[in-house]
Every structure is written in structure tokens, then in C-alpha cells.
Write a protein that holds these residues in place. Structure first.
Motif, PDB file in Angstrom:
ATOM      1  N   THR A   6       0.844  -1.192   0.000  1.00 36.59           N
ATOM      2  CA  THR A   6       0.000   0.000   0.000  1.00 36.59           C
ATOM      3  C   THR A   6       0.880   1.243   0.000  1.00 36.59           C
ATOM      4  O   THR A   6       2.046   1.190   0.383  1.00 36.59           O
ATOM      5  CB  THR A   6      -0.926   0.034   1.234  1.00 36.59           C
ATOM      6  N   ILE A   7       0.297   2.322  -0.424  1.00 35.77           N
ATOM      7  CA  ILE A   7       0.974   3.607  -0.382  1.00 35.77           C
ATOM      8  C   ILE A   7       0.037   4.627   0.249  1.00 35.77           C
ATOM      9  O   ILE A   7      -1.172   4.415   0.315  1.00 35.77           O
ATOM     10  CB  ILE A   7       1.405   4.092  -1.784  1.00 35.77           C
ATOM     11  N   GLU A   8       0.606   5.725   0.684  1.00 38.66           N
ATOM     12  CA  GLU A   8      -0.178   6.827   1.221  1.00 38.66           C
ATOM     13  C   GLU A   8       0.253   8.095   0.506  1.00 38.66           C
ATOM     14  O   GLU A   8       1.433   8.443   0.495  1.00 38.66           O
ATOM     15  CB  GLU A   8       0.068   6.979   2.718  1.00 38.66           C
ATOM     16  N   GLU A   9      -0.680   8.777  -0.121  1.00 42.68           N
ATOM     17  CA  GLU A   9      -0.375  10.053  -0.748  1.00 42.68           C
ATOM     18  C   GLU A   9      -0.394  11.119   0.335  1.00 42.68           C
ATOM     19  O   GLU A   9      -1.403  11.329   0.991  1.00 42.68           O
ATOM     20  CB  GLU A   9      -1.404  10.384  -1.822  1.00 42.68           C
ATOM     21  N   VAL A  10       0.728  11.800   0.505  1.00 42.76           N
ATOM     22  CA  VAL A  10       0.815  12.805   1.565  1.00 42.76           C
ATOM     23  C   VAL A  10       0.686  14.228   1.035  1.00 42.76           C
ATOM     24  O   VAL A  10       0.404  15.146   1.793  1.00 42.76           O
ATOM     25  CB  VAL A  10       2.129  12.662   2.375  1.00 42.76           C
ATOM     26  N   TRP A  11       0.885  14.404  -0.264  1.00 42.16           N
ATOM     27  CA  TRP A  11       0.774  15.739  -0.853  1.00 42.16           C
ATOM     28  C   TRP A  11       0.726  15.587  -2.358  1.00 42.16           C
ATOM     29  O   TRP A  11       1.349  14.695  -2.920  1.00 42.16           O
ATOM     30  CB  TRP A  11       1.975  16.591  -0.454  1.00 42.16           C
ATOM     31  N   SER A  12      -0.033  16.448  -3.034  1.00 38.90           N
ATOM     32  CA  SER A  12      -0.049  16.441  -4.496  1.00 38.90           C
ATOM     33  C   SER A  12      -0.271  17.863  -4.994  1.00 38.90           C
ATOM     34  O   SER A  12      -0.800  18.714  -4.279  1.00 38.90           O
ATOM     35  CB  SER A  12      -1.140  15.515  -5.041  1.00 38.90           C
ATOM     36  N   TYR A  13       0.166  18.090  -6.219  1.00 37.85           N
ATOM     37  CA  TYR A  13       0.006  19.406  -6.819  1.00 37.85           C
ATOM     38  C   TYR A  13       0.010  19.257  -8.332  1.00 37.85           C
ATOM     39  O   TYR A  13       0.729  18.432  -8.878  1.00 37.85           O
ATOM     40  CB  TYR A  13       1.135  20.358  -6.414  1.00 37.85           C
ATOM     41  N   GLY A  14      -0.770  20.064  -9.006  1.00 40.37           N
ATOM     42  CA  GLY A  14      -0.745  20.129 -10.463  1.00 40.37           C
ATOM     43  C   GLY A  14      -2.063  19.800 -11.130  1.00 40.37           C
ATOM     44  O   GLY A  14      -2.399  20.391 -12.147  1.00 40.37           O
ATOM     45  N   LYS A  15      -2.798  18.864 -10.572  1.00 41.16           N
ATOM     46  CA  LYS A  15      -4.063  18.469 -11.196  1.00 41.16           C
ATOM     47  C   LYS A  15      -4.998  19.665 -11.355  1.00 41.16           C
ATOM     48  O   LYS A  15      -5.649  19.833 -12.381  1.00 41.16           O
ATOM     49  CB  LYS A  15      -4.729  17.374 -10.374  1.00 41.16           C
ATOM     50  N   GLU A  16      -5.026  20.526 -10.348  1.00 43.93           N
ATOM     51  CA  GLU A  16      -5.905  21.705 -10.382  1.00 43.93           C
ATOM     52  C   GLU A  16      -5.490  22.717 -11.454  1.00 43.93           C
ATOM     53  O   GLU A  16      -6.266  23.585 -11.827  1.00 43.93           O
ATOM     54  CB  GLU A  16      -5.965  22.377  -9.005  1.00 43.93           C
ATOM     55  N   ARG A  17      -4.286  22.597 -11.981  1.00 37.87           N
ATOM     56  CA  ARG A  17      -3.819  23.508 -13.029  1.00 37.87           C
ATOM     57  C   ARG A  17      -4.254  23.046 -14.419  1.00 37.87           C
ATOM     58  O   ARG A  17      -4.073  23.758 -15.398  1.00 37.87           O
ATOM     59  CB  ARG A  17      -2.299  23.650 -12.983  1.00 37.87           C
ATOM     60  N   GLY A  18      -4.781  21.855 -14.487  1.00 31.58           N
ATOM     61  CA  GLY A  18      -5.360  21.373 -15.734  1.00 31.58           C
ATOM     62  C   GLY A  18      -4.377  20.712 -16.681  1.00 31.58           C
ATOM     63  O   GLY A  18      -3.191  20.564 -16.394  1.00 31.58           O
ATOM     64  N   GLU A  19      -4.899  20.339 -17.820  1.00 33.01           N
ATOM     65  CA  GLU A  19      -4.139  19.605 -18.828  1.00 33.01           C
ATOM     66  C   GLU A  19      -2.940  20.387 -19.363  1.00 33.01           C
ATOM     67  O   GLU A  19      -1.944  19.804 -19.780  1.00 33.01           O
ATOM     68  CB  GLU A  19      -5.072  19.237 -19.989  1.00 33.01           C
ATOM     69  N   GLU A  20      -3.012  21.701 -19.336  1.00 33.26           N
ATOM     70  CA  GLU A  20      -1.910  22.538 -19.807  1.00 33.26           C
ATOM     71  C   GLU A  20      -0.612  22.241 -19.047  1.00 33.26           C
ATOM     72  O   GLU A  20       0.481  22.400 -19.569  1.00 33.26           O
ATOM     73  CB  GLU A  20      -2.270  24.018 -19.636  1.00 33.26           C
ATOM     74  N   TYR A  21      -0.733  21.784 -17.794  1.00 32.06           N
ATOM     75  CA  TYR A  21       0.439  21.508 -16.967  1.00 32.06           C
ATOM     76  C   TYR A  21       0.784  20.028 -16.891  1.00 32.06           C
ATOM     77  O   TYR A  21       1.652  19.632 -16.124  1.00 32.06           O
ATOM     78  CB  TYR A  21       0.236  22.062 -15.555  1.00 32.06           C
TER      79      TYR A  21
END
Length: 91
Positions: A6-21
Motif C-alpha cells: 500500500t501507499i499513502e499520498e501525503v501531498w499532491s500538486y498540479g491536477k488543479e492547473r489542468g491539462e496545460e500543466y
């Protein structure tokens, strides 16, 4: 003996910026312990025509953003680092 994988995602970034990123090749993300911020490199954007380096705080607020473009053929931003202009300070 079978182990639970198993894994645990502790932080994410970029999805909210959309396909351009979205970058399907090259890029990096670094945690900066001095500030608690993250330095994220979107290395291959717009079909290789640009890269973006974004520093964000723990809440995803943009602290700094840099757009790189006009690369020679196959010369994209592979990895980003933050260095001080003054000796002895990395961040």
C-alpha cells in the motif's frame, strides 16, 4: 508470506492547473525543508515548447513561477533546483 503493498499520498500538486500543466516525460518535485515549500518542475509542456518551474507552499499557493521557452531542439528543463545567490545558503 504475502505482504500488503500500500501507499499513502501525503501531498499532491498540479491536477488543479489542468491539462496545460500535464507533462508525460521529464520533471521533478523537491521538498525544501527550510521553507516547507515544494519546487515543482513541469519539464515538457506544449509539446516540448516550454517548461514551468513553480514553487508552492504546503497549501498549494504559488510563491514563484517561471516559464521557460524557445529551447533548442531537445533541450528541455529536466530538473529544477533552488540556490541562494549568497554562498553558504542553499535555500
Amino acid at each position: 508470506m504475502k505482504k500488503n503493498k500500500t501507499i499513502e499520498e501525503v501531498w499532491s500538486y498540479g491536477k488543479e492547473r489542468g491539462e496545460e500543466y500535464f507533462t508525460n516525460i521529464i520533471g521533478s518535485a523537491r521538498y525544501m525543508p527550510t521553507t516547507g515549500n515544494r519546487l515543482v518542475n513541469f519539464g515538457y509542456l506544449a509539446e516540448g515548447k516550454e517548461s514551468r518551474i513553480v514553487e508552492v507552499d504546503k497549501n498549494g499557493k504559488v510563491v514563484y513561477e517561471l516559464r521557460l521557452s524557445d529551447f533548442p531542439s531537445s533541450a528541455w528543463s529536466y530538473r529544477a533546483e533552488r540556490f541562494s545567490l549568497y554562498s553558504g545558503n542553499k535555500e
